[in-house]
Design a protein around this motif. Structure first.
Motif, mmCIF file in Angstrom:
data_model
loop_
_atom_site.group_PDB
_atom_site.id
_atom_site.type_symbol
_atom_site.label_atom_id
_atom_site.label_comp_id
_atom_site.label_asym_id
_atom_site.label_seq_id
_atom_site.Cartn_x
_atom_site.Cartn_y
_atom_site.Cartn_z
ATOM 1 N N SER A 81 62.703 -64.350 -54.471
ATOM 2 C CA SER A 81 63.378 -64.665 -55.942
ATOM 3 C C SER A 81 63.093 -66.010 -56.212
ATOM 4 O O SER A 81 62.743 -66.246 -57.381
ATOM 5 C CB SER A 81 64.833 -64.206 -55.987
ATOM 6 N N ALA A 82 63.492 -67.053 -55.525
ATOM 7 C CA ALA A 82 63.270 -68.428 -55.761
ATOM 8 C C ALA A 82 61.988 -68.591 -55.727
ATOM 9 O O ALA A 82 61.421 -69.485 -56.854
ATOM 10 C CB ALA A 82 63.862 -69.229 -54.861
ATOM 11 N N GLN A 83 60.938 -67.985 -55.023
ATOM 12 C CA GLN A 83 59.602 -68.415 -55.153
ATOM 13 C C GLN A 83 58.988 -67.867 -56.425
ATOM 14 O O GLN A 83 57.901 -68.582 -56.971
ATOM 15 C CB GLN A 83 58.962 -67.711 -54.040
ATOM 16 N N GLU A 84 59.436 -66.599 -56.801
ATOM 17 C CA GLU A 84 58.955 -66.039 -58.099
ATOM 18 C C GLU A 84 59.090 -66.971 -59.325
ATOM 19 O O GLU A 84 58.287 -67.060 -60.087
ATOM 20 C CB GLU A 84 59.631 -64.724 -58.536
ATOM 21 N N HIS A 85 60.216 -67.636 -59.319
ATOM 22 C CA HIS A 85 60.507 -68.625 -60.502
ATOM 23 C C HIS A 85 60.076 -69.716 -60.462
ATOM 24 O O HIS A 85 59.574 -70.241 -61.637
ATOM 25 C CB HIS A 85 62.049 -68.854 -60.234
ATOM 26 N N ASN A 108 60.280 -72.394 -71.589
ATOM 27 C CA ASN A 108 60.576 -71.258 -70.409
ATOM 28 C C ASN A 108 60.113 -71.856 -69.060
ATOM 29 O O ASN A 108 60.791 -71.492 -68.007
ATOM 30 C CB ASN A 108 59.727 -70.014 -70.744
ATOM 31 N N SER A 109 59.351 -72.708 -68.910
ATOM 32 C CA SER A 109 58.890 -73.295 -67.819
ATOM 33 C C SER A 109 60.170 -74.198 -67.181
ATOM 34 O O SER A 109 60.572 -74.106 -65.922
ATOM 35 C CB SER A 109 57.692 -74.360 -67.795
ATOM 36 N N ILE A 110 60.799 -74.846 -67.883
ATOM 37 C CA ILE A 110 62.012 -75.639 -67.312
ATOM 38 C C ILE A 110 63.208 -74.586 -67.023
ATOM 39 O O ILE A 110 63.787 -74.705 -66.038
ATOM 40 C CB ILE A 110 62.699 -76.492 -68.814
ATOM 41 N N LYS A 111 63.212 -73.422 -67.960
ATOM 42 C CA LYS A 111 64.330 -72.458 -67.581
ATOM 43 C C LYS A 111 63.822 -71.634 -66.174
ATOM 44 O O LYS A 111 64.742 -71.529 -65.368
ATOM 45 C CB LYS A 111 64.379 -71.372 -68.749
ATOM 46 N N GLU A 112 62.679 -71.554 -65.944
ATOM 47 C CA GLU A 112 62.230 -70.989 -64.722
ATOM 48 C C GLU A 112 62.326 -71.930 -63.462
ATOM 49 O O GLU A 112 62.779 -71.377 -62.305
ATOM 50 C CB GLU A 112 60.710 -70.633 -64.706
ATOM 51 N N VAL A 145 66.233 -72.992 -58.763
ATOM 52 C CA VAL A 145 67.509 -73.609 -58.161
ATOM 53 C C VAL A 145 68.659 -72.856 -57.995
ATOM 54 O O VAL A 145 69.135 -72.734 -56.815
ATOM 55 C CB VAL A 145 67.938 -74.958 -58.730
ATOM 56 N N GLU A 146 69.133 -72.065 -59.047
ATOM 57 C CA GLU A 146 70.057 -71.330 -58.995
ATOM 58 C C GLU A 146 69.878 -70.142 -57.991
ATOM 59 O O GLU A 146 70.981 -69.765 -57.139
ATOM 60 C CB GLU A 146 70.373 -70.687 -60.414
ATOM 61 N N ASN A 173 62.091 -80.759 -55.640
ATOM 62 C CA ASN A 173 62.789 -81.659 -54.594
ATOM 63 C C ASN A 173 63.930 -81.183 -54.183
ATOM 64 O O ASN A 173 64.545 -81.307 -52.714
ATOM 65 C CB ASN A 173 62.903 -82.962 -55.358
ATOM 66 N N PHE A 174 64.891 -80.808 -54.933
ATOM 67 C CA PHE A 174 66.196 -80.287 -54.349
ATOM 68 C C PHE A 174 66.164 -78.799 -53.684
ATOM 69 O O PHE A 174 66.690 -79.077 -52.695
ATOM 70 C CB PHE A 174 67.097 -80.079 -55.847
ATOM 71 N N ILE A 175 64.966 -78.125 -53.831
ATOM 72 C CA ILE A 175 65.018 -76.786 -53.135
ATOM 73 C C ILE A 175 64.461 -77.240 -51.757
ATOM 74 O O ILE A 175 65.085 -76.656 -50.759
ATOM 75 C CB ILE A 175 64.073 -75.977 -53.872
ATOM 76 N N ASN A 176 63.582 -78.119 -51.786
ATOM 77 C CA ASN A 176 63.084 -78.637 -50.182
ATOM 78 C C ASN A 176 64.187 -79.370 -49.628
ATOM 79 O O ASN A 176 64.299 -78.966 -48.233
ATOM 80 C CB ASN A 176 61.921 -79.579 -50.372
ATOM 81 N N TYR A 177 65.022 -80.062 -50.044
ATOM 82 C CA TYR A 177 66.244 -80.725 -49.556
ATOM 83 C C TYR A 177 67.312 -79.909 -49.147
ATOM 84 O O TYR A 177 67.560 -79.760 -47.749
ATOM 85 C CB TYR A 177 66.789 -81.844 -50.739
ATOM 86 N N LEU A 178 67.414 -78.621 -50.169
ATOM 87 C CA LEU A 178 68.534 -77.850 -49.510
ATOM 88 C C LEU A 178 67.925 -76.907 -48.533
ATOM 89 O O LEU A 178 68.840 -76.795 -47.498
ATOM 90 C CB LEU A 178 68.913 -77.004 -51.090
#
Length: 279
Positions: free
Chosen positions: A165-169, A187-191, A196-197, A269-274
Motif C-alpha cells: 500500500s505504501a509503495q503504491e502511493h 495529487n502527487s503531494i497527497k499521494e 507516510v500515513e 526520507n521519513f519512510i526510509n528512517y521509519l
C-alpha cells in the motif's frame, strides 16, 4: 506515461533526468533553438552569409569554445554553419547540451527579435515538462535535484517492497509528478503524504490511526524524538485534519514541480528512517 514508469519498473534517475538527456528532451531543446534562432532569417541581416549576420558572434563562440575547431573553418553561408551546429548538437554528450545553452546565453545576439528572457522561459518550461534535474538560474544551468534526493526515492521504493500500500502511493506520487503530458502536483503531494500515513499504520498495526496518533505511538514505541515528531507533524500538516479538511496549501493553484518534489523527497526520507528504526 508508459507501463514501466507507472508501475515503478523504470529507474527513478531515468524518470528524473539527472546526468542524462533522453532523445525527447534533446529534440525539444533543439526545436527551441530552431524556433528562436535558426528560423529567424529576417534577423540575420544579410542572413545568407555568416559574417554579415547578427548571429556571427554566437556562431563564432560555438566554434571557438564548444567545438574547439579552427574558426577559419566556419562556413561562409549561415545555413551551412547551422548544419554543422546541428550535427554537433545531436552527437555530443548530455552535459555538452547544457554547455551549449550556457554558451548561447553568454553570447546572446543583441537587438534580437526573441528576447533572452523569452528564450530562458521557454527553456525552463521545457526542462520542467521533461523532468530534467536542471534549470537556468542566473544564466547558468543549475541542478535542482541532488543525487541524495534521487537515492532517497529509490531506497524508499525498494524498502517498501513488503508494504504494497505504501509503495503504491509512492509510485503514484512519482507518476503524477513526472507525467510529461499532464503533471498533477497537488495529487502527487497527497499521494506522498498517503504513503507516510500508510507506513505509519503498518508500523503501529492500527489501520484507523491518524497520522498524529501514529506518530505518538511511534514516539512511545521506537523512541521518536519529540522535536522530530513535532517537525514531522508540521510538515505533514498538508494532510487532512480530523474533520477531513485539507490544508490550504493544497487548494493553491500555483503548486509547482518543486513543491511536489520536495514533499516526495521529505516523505521518502521519513519512510526510509521509519523502516530502518523498526529493523
Amino acid at each position: 506515461m508508459r507501463f514501466s514508469e507507472r508501475y515503478g519498473y523504470k529507474p527513478v534517475r531515468d524518470i528524473i533526468q539527472k546526468e542524462s538527456i533522453n532523445l525527447e528532451l534533446r529534440n525539444s531543446i533543439w526545436s527551441i533553438f530552431n524556433d528562436c534562432f535558426w528560423n529567424k532569417k529576417h534577423d540575420y541581416g544579410r542572413w545568407n552569409y555568416y559574417r554579415d549576420s547578427n548571429l556571427r558572434n554566437l556562431i563564432y563562440s560555438y566554434w571557438f569554445n564548444l567545438f574547439k575547431e579552427p574558426t577559419d573553418t566556419i562556413p561562409l553561408k549561415t545555413i551551412d554553419a547551422i548544419k554543422h551546429i546541428r550535427s554537433f548538437f545531436f552527437r555530443c554528450e548530455w552535459h555538452t547540451i547544457y554547455s551549449f545553452i550556457e554558451e548561447t546565453l553568454e553570447n546572446y545576439p543583441e537587438q534580437y527579435s526573441v528576447k533572452e528572457e523569452v528564450f530562458i522561459t521557454l527553456m525552463n518550461r521545457l526542462l520542467e515538462k521533461e523532468n530534467s534535474a536542471y534549470r537556468i538560474i542566473n544564466n547558468e544551468i543549475t541542478p535542482i535535484t541532488s543525487e541524495q534526493e534521487i537515492q532517497s526515492i529509490e531506497d524508499a521504493l525498494i524498502n517498501t517492497n513488503p508494504y504494497s500500500s505504501a509503495q503504491e502511493h509512492l509510485n503514484q506520487a512519482l507518476k503524477l509528478l513526472s507525467d510529461r503530458q499532464s503533471p498533477d502536483y497537488r495529487n502527487s503531494i497527497k499521494e506522498s503524504i498517503s504513503a507516510v500515513e500508510s507506513i505509519c499504520k503498518i508500523v503501529t498495526n492500527d489501520e484507523k490511526a491518524t497520522l498524529g496518533k501514529a506518530l505518538k505511538i511511534i514516539e512511545d514505541k521506537l523512541g521518536l524524538h519529540p522535536a522530530l515528531k513535532a517537525s514531522l507533524s508540521q510538515l505533514y500538516g498538508y494532510a487532512s485534519d480530523s474533520d477531513g479538511i485539507h490544508h490550504a496549501m493544497l487548494q493553491e493553484s500555483n503548486l509547482s514541480y518543486i513543491d511536489a518534489k520536495f514533499m516526495l523527497v521529505a516523505c521518502t526520507n521519513f519512510i526510509n528512517y521509519l523502516i530502518e528504526k523498526t529493523k
